[in-house]
Write a protein that holds these residues in place. Structure first.
Motif, mmCIF file in Angstrom:
data_model
loop_
_atom_site.group_PDB
_atom_site.id
_atom_site.type_symbol
_atom_site.label_atom_id
_atom_site.label_comp_id
_atom_site.label_asym_id
_atom_site.label_seq_id
_atom_site.Cartn_x
_atom_site.Cartn_y
_atom_site.Cartn_z
ATOM 1 N N PHE A 1 39.743 45.791 55.060
ATOM 2 C CA PHE A 1 39.040 46.580 54.113
ATOM 3 C C PHE A 1 37.709 45.545 54.153
ATOM 4 N N LEU B 1 46.213 39.956 45.973
ATOM 5 C CA LEU B 1 45.183 40.861 45.576
ATOM 6 C C LEU B 1 45.659 42.535 46.094
ATOM 7 N N VAL C 1 46.141 46.441 47.567
ATOM 8 C CA VAL C 1 44.975 47.805 48.181
ATOM 9 C C VAL C 1 44.960 48.065 47.190
ATOM 10 N N SER C 2 43.674 48.893 46.276
ATOM 11 C CA SER C 2 42.896 49.278 45.772
ATOM 12 C C SER C 2 43.748 51.371 45.480
ATOM 13 N N HIS D 1 37.756 46.664 49.616
ATOM 14 C CA HIS D 1 37.327 45.465 49.138
ATOM 15 C C HIS D 1 36.359 44.662 48.604
ATOM 16 N N GLY E 1 40.051 41.877 43.818
ATOM 17 C CA GLY E 1 41.647 43.679 44.294
ATOM 18 C C GLY E 1 41.995 43.454 42.864
ATOM 19 N N GLN E 2 42.827 44.139 42.988
ATOM 20 C CA GLN E 2 43.389 43.639 41.407
ATOM 21 C C GLN E 2 44.812 43.361 42.383
ATOM 22 N N GLY F 1 41.772 43.088 37.173
ATOM 23 C CA GLY F 1 40.692 43.237 38.125
ATOM 24 C C GLY F 1 41.286 41.548 38.512
ATOM 25 N N ASP G 1 38.310 48.028 38.599
ATOM 26 C CA ASP G 1 39.017 48.420 40.139
ATOM 27 C C ASP G 1 38.166 47.304 41.227
ATOM 28 N N ALA H 1 36.064 46.839 43.948
ATOM 29 C CA ALA H 1 35.442 47.388 45.665
ATOM 30 C C ALA H 1 34.888 46.813 45.863
ATOM 31 N N ASP I 1 32.565 48.061 40.044
ATOM 32 C CA ASP I 1 34.380 48.103 39.861
ATOM 33 C C ASP I 1 34.158 49.857 39.787
#
Length: 308
Positions: A178, A215, A217-218, A224, A239-240, A247, A272, A274, A289
């Motif tokens: 990612f 973390l 996957v978004s 990410h 990431g989340q 976040g 979130d 990215a 975000d």
């Protein structure tokens, strides 16, 4: 020949079927450089990087391909590359809110790298690369001769001059890449996968042990964020994570591979992350975000308490 690019710093934003130059001093978006691909790549399946000399940009993405006969493939007639006026210094990557598209019947998807001549402002013929799955990251090695493109779970080297494709390095099942970031102080490339960062020694094309990040996957199908400090001492990943999948920004000490305490954005609502960048002076992180369409500034001096 003279360059079509005006002076000044320019960022390059990759979208599904084009690259948009943005003059950073005036925040002006210039005419797009169209990519010679067919169809619309899946949301987030595109990334961009530029060479250090500012003469080339490279996009990794996917192209619709129609099988012409058993064992061979031909591309759908490409879009003609446009001519625009941009400069050739800074580069940035971004995703789009365009919805995923389904290839027409009989069309397969081929991952490709597209060189863009920033002097002539034209995209060149796509270079086919092996691998299946997302194309979320691309970097240019020091010296500008080698491009490393993410194709699913593989890292594919491409010669920037001859366009020959080298032997891919597969990180293994379930490790779709990612994001990628080069360590400025060593030969290590850090590849961001779901739940981990994989250090890769580019000198011998070997992958080290994954560093768990915790973390996920978004929720948005997009790259990410991962960035390395100028001294190579710290990798920052966004990431989340956590019990509420908020976040998070996670520092990793590169010398030991140890993760440090995270910071987050729960006080501001759903976040979130990215993408992430380190400011040139190394004092601040800028986190994109995608849940709120804003940038979260994180001062390293007050890392545990990000500003509004």
């Amino acid at each position: 020949s003279s360059s079509l690019a005006p002076p000044g710093d320019v960022g390059y934003v990759v979208c599904p079927t084009a690259v948009t130059p943005v003059e950073l001093a005036t925040h002006t978006a210039e005419a797009a450089i169209h990519l010679p691909i067919s169809g619309t790549p899946v949301l987030g399946n595109f990334a961009i990087a530029t060479s250090a000399d500012g003469r080339w940009a490279y996009v990794v993405t996917s192209d619709g391909v129609i099988p012409s006969s058993p064992g061979s493939q031909t591309s759908v007639p490409p879009v003609t590359a446009g001519t625009t006026a941009v400069t050739t210094t800074a580069a940035s990557a971004a995703t789009s809110t365009v919805a995923p598209s389904t290839p027409p019947s009989g069309v397969t998807v081929q991952n490709v790298v597209i060189p863009i001549n920033l002097v002539t402002q034209q995209a060149e013929r796509p270079i086919r690369i092996p691998g299946q799955g997302g194309t979320h990251a691309i970097v240019v090695m020091p010296g500008g001769r080698t491009i490393l493109a993410a194709s699913g779970s593989t890292i594919v080297p491409v010669d920037a001059v001859t366009h020959q494709v080298g032997a891919p390095l597969d990180l293994g099942p379930g490790r779709t890449i990612f994001g990628m970031a080069l360590d400025p102080a060593s030969t290590i490339l850090y590849a961001l996968v779901a739940g981990a960062v994989v250090p890769v020694n580019t000198a011998n094309a070997t992958a080290g042990l994954p560093i768990p990040t915790g973390l996920s996957v978004s929720s948005v199908y997009s790259p990410h964020g991962i960035a390395v400090t100028a001294d190579g001492g710290t990798v920052y990943v966004v990431g989340q994570g956590g019990t509420d999948y908020g976040g998070r920004v996670l520092p990793i000490t590169t010398s030991t591979g140890a993760t440090q305490p995270t910071t987050g954005f729960d006080q501001f609502g759903i976040a979130d992350p990215a993408a992430i960048a380190v400011t040139p002076d190394g004092s601040m992180l800028l986190v994109v975000d995608s849940a709120d369409n804003w940038v979260n500034p994180v001062s390293l001096a007050a890392f545990s308490d990000p500003a509004t």
